[in-house]
Design a protein around this motif. Structure first.
Motif, PDB file in Angstrom:
ATOM      1  N   ALA A  73     -62.668  81.113  59.874  1.00 31.82           N
ATOM      2  CA  ALA A  73     -63.595  80.244  59.153  1.00 31.82           C
ATOM      3  C   ALA A  73     -63.236  78.791  59.437  1.00 31.82           C
ATOM      4  N   ASP A  74     -64.217  78.002  59.805  1.00 38.34           N
ATOM      5  CA  ASP A  74     -63.983  76.599  60.136  1.00 38.34           C
ATOM      6  C   ASP A  74     -64.030  75.749  58.868  1.00 38.34           C
ATOM      7  N   PRO A  75     -62.915  75.113  58.481  1.00 36.68           N
ATOM      8  CA  PRO A  75     -62.935  74.289  57.270  1.00 36.68           C
ATOM      9  C   PRO A  75     -63.628  72.950  57.465  1.00 36.68           C
ATOM     10  N   GLY A  76     -64.037  72.644  58.711  1.00 32.69           N
ATOM     11  CA  GLY A  76     -64.703  71.367  58.962  1.00 32.69           C
ATOM     12  C   GLY A  76     -63.809  70.200  58.584  1.00 32.69           C
ATOM     13  N   ASP A  77     -64.374  69.248  57.846  1.00 34.21           N
ATOM     14  CA  ASP A  77     -63.603  68.082  57.414  1.00 34.21           C
ATOM     15  C   ASP A  77     -63.088  68.226  55.983  1.00 34.21           C
ATOM     16  N   SER A  78     -63.242  69.414  55.393  1.00 34.13           N
ATOM     17  CA  SER A  78     -62.933  69.569  53.967  1.00 34.13           C
ATOM     18  C   SER A  78     -61.460  69.287  53.643  1.00 34.13           C
ATOM     19  N   LEU A  79     -60.549  69.706  54.509  1.00 40.06           N
ATOM     20  CA  LEU A  79     -59.134  69.466  54.228  1.00 40.06           C
ATOM     21  C   LEU A  79     -58.788  67.989  54.383  1.00 40.06           C
ATOM     22  N   PHE A  80     -59.447  67.295  55.317  1.00 47.67           N
ATOM     23  CA  PHE A  80     -59.265  65.851  55.453  1.00 47.67           C
ATOM     24  C   PHE A  80     -59.730  65.140  54.183  1.00 47.67           C
TER      25      PHE A  80
ATOM     26  N   LEU B 278     -52.315  62.306  58.209  1.00 47.11           N
ATOM     27  CA  LEU B 278     -53.543  62.981  58.636  1.00 47.11           C
ATOM     28  C   LEU B 278     -53.323  63.866  59.856  1.00 47.11           C
ATOM     29  N   LEU B 279     -52.307  63.571  60.654  1.00 43.76           N
ATOM     30  CA  LEU B 279     -52.054  64.396  61.828  1.00 43.76           C
ATOM     31  C   LEU B 279     -51.634  65.806  61.411  1.00 43.76           C
ATOM     32  N   ASP B 280     -50.870  65.917  60.333  1.00 39.63           N
ATOM     33  CA  ASP B 280     -50.546  67.239  59.804  1.00 39.63           C
ATOM     34  C   ASP B 280     -51.814  67.975  59.379  1.00 39.63           C
ATOM     35  N   ILE B 281     -52.731  67.242  58.763  1.00 39.14           N
ATOM     36  CA  ILE B 281     -53.967  67.871  58.289  1.00 39.14           C
ATOM     37  C   ILE B 281     -54.811  68.347  59.465  1.00 39.14           C
ATOM     38  N   ALA B 282     -54.828  67.586  60.551  1.00 37.31           N
ATOM     39  CA  ALA B 282     -55.571  68.014  61.733  1.00 37.31           C
ATOM     40  C   ALA B 282     -54.979  69.296  62.318  1.00 37.31           C
ATOM     41  N   GLN B 283     -53.658  69.355  62.382  1.00 35.97           N
ATOM     42  CA  GLN B 283     -53.009  70.568  62.877  1.00 35.97           C
ATOM     43  C   GLN B 283     -53.332  71.753  61.984  1.00 35.97           C
ATOM     44  N   LEU B 284     -53.231  71.547  60.677  1.00 33.40           N
ATOM     45  CA  LEU B 284     -53.498  72.636  59.735  1.00 33.40           C
ATOM     46  C   LEU B 284     -54.948  73.089  59.810  1.00 33.40           C
ATOM     47  N   SER B 285     -55.866  72.140  59.836  1.00 31.22           N
ATOM     48  CA  SER B 285     -57.288  72.487  59.864  1.00 31.22           C
ATOM     49  C   SER B 285     -57.614  73.327  61.095  1.00 31.22           C
ATOM     50  N   ASP B 286     -57.075  72.945  62.238  1.00 31.85           N
ATOM     51  CA  ASP B 286     -57.318  73.700  63.464  1.00 31.85           C
ATOM     52  C   ASP B 286     -56.709  75.096  63.374  1.00 31.85           C
ATOM     53  N   ASP B 287     -55.519  75.189  62.793  1.00 33.74           N
ATOM     54  CA  ASP B 287     -54.860  76.485  62.709  1.00 33.74           C
ATOM     55  C   ASP B 287     -55.548  77.403  61.703  1.00 33.74           C
ATOM     56  N   VAL B 288     -56.058  76.837  60.610  1.00 37.48           N
ATOM     57  CA  VAL B 288     -56.809  77.639  59.638  1.00 37.48           C
ATOM     58  C   VAL B 288     -58.018  78.278  60.317  1.00 37.48           C
ATOM     59  N   ARG B 289     -58.694  77.534  61.168  1.00 38.26           N
ATOM     60  CA  ARG B 289     -59.862  78.060  61.877  1.00 38.26           C
ATOM     61  C   ARG B 289     -59.479  79.245  62.761  1.00 38.26           C
ATOM     62  N   HIS B 290     -58.349  79.124  63.469  1.00 39.28           N
ATOM     63  CA  HIS B 290     -57.902  80.230  64.323  1.00 39.28           C
ATOM     64  C   HIS B 290     -57.376  81.402  63.493  1.00 39.28           C
TER      65      HIS B 290
END
Length: 268
Positions: A222-229, A206-218
């Motif tokens: 567009a903020d993916p929210g919790d969708s990738l989690f 899940l730590l990889d997913i948190a990094q990815l989700s934050d980077d996708v937003r930047h």
């Protein structure tokens, strides 16, 4: 007539006859050197990427060939070299050329999550082999404690980060990329591949997913929210709650802050 050193090196690495070999420097800093090597083989113009890294930071040279034998979700490895300790040369790995490919974040980032899970599954039974290659086990608690040791000052989030790490301790141990960002997920003809494995470890996916989700937003705005989690949870058979996603984000935030503090203290 003898071959020039570069032609001989490429021919030996590919075990093939090549011609018109030329190299261009793509990147060079204290952590790596990357070249693109163009050449002709059987009358066809081709190219490959050659990456050199310092001996003390050469996990990728050890790990990437192993991953490439297990899955096509990483760059194809053509050759690699690890000089003897007494030789003043950097380890290197030669791969297919994906240097100019597009980030997969330009399309659906869920494809990156699919690729990550495919890699996890490909090596799910290879923990001892990965460890022998130098991939260390790092639990969320390990990462938080290491970050807190590096921090220059006490921070209000330290106790919360420890609690967040504990909340994630029940999750399976998988191969983590360690720097899963948009620039490291590339679109190729066969789909998404993930590059840059020098910070890989065995830990909480899940730590990889948190990094990815934050980077996708930047990267996309567009903020993916919790969708990738949630998508990662569906793929792996784990229920990922909003509290777990929040805990994961906090662990990543504290870990990044610790790394920033260390780099600042070292004057980097």
């Amino acid at each position: 007539m003898s071959q020039d050193p570069l032609t001989a090196f490429v021919a030996r690495s590919l075990r093939a006859d090549v011609s018109d070999v030329r190299s261009e420097l793509v990147a060079k800093n204290a952590l790596m050197e990357v070249e693109r090597i163009r050449f002709s083989q059987d009358g066809v113009a081709r190219s490959l990427a050659l990456k050199r890294v310092p001996p003390e930071d050469s996990l990728e040279v050890q790990l990437l060939p192993f991953l490439a034998r297990k899955t096509d979700r990483v760059p194809r490895v053509l050759s690699r070299g690890i000089p003897p300790p007494a030789v003043p040369a950097w380890p290197w790995v030669m791969t297919e050329d994906v240097l100019d490919t597009t980030s997969a974040c330009h399309e659906d980032p869920r494809a990156i999550v699919l690729t990550k899970v495919a890699i996890e599954r490909a090596v799910s039974a290879d923990g001892p082999a990965l460890n022998a290659l130098g991939v260390k086990k790092m639990t969320p608690a390990d990462l938080v404690e290491r970050a807190l040791e590096r921090a220059a000052t006490d921070r209000p989030l330290d106790a919360e980060a420890r609690a967040a790490a504990t909340a994630l301790s029940h999750l399976p141990t998988v191969l983590c990329h360690g720097e899963l960002a948009c620039t490291h997920a590339r679109l190729t003809a066969r789909g998404v591949v993930i590059v840059e494995w020098r910070r890989a470890y065995l830990g909480c996916g899940l730590l990889d997913i948190a990094q990815l989700s934050d980077d996708v937003r930047h990267f996309t705005g567009a903020d993916p929210g919790d969708s990738l989690f949630e998508f990662y949870g569906e793929l792996t058979g784990n229920t990922v709650t909003k509290e777990m996603a929040r805990a994961t984000r906090l662990v990543v935030k504290v870990t990044r802050a610790g790394n920033t503090d260390q780099n600042s203290a070292e004057g980097r």
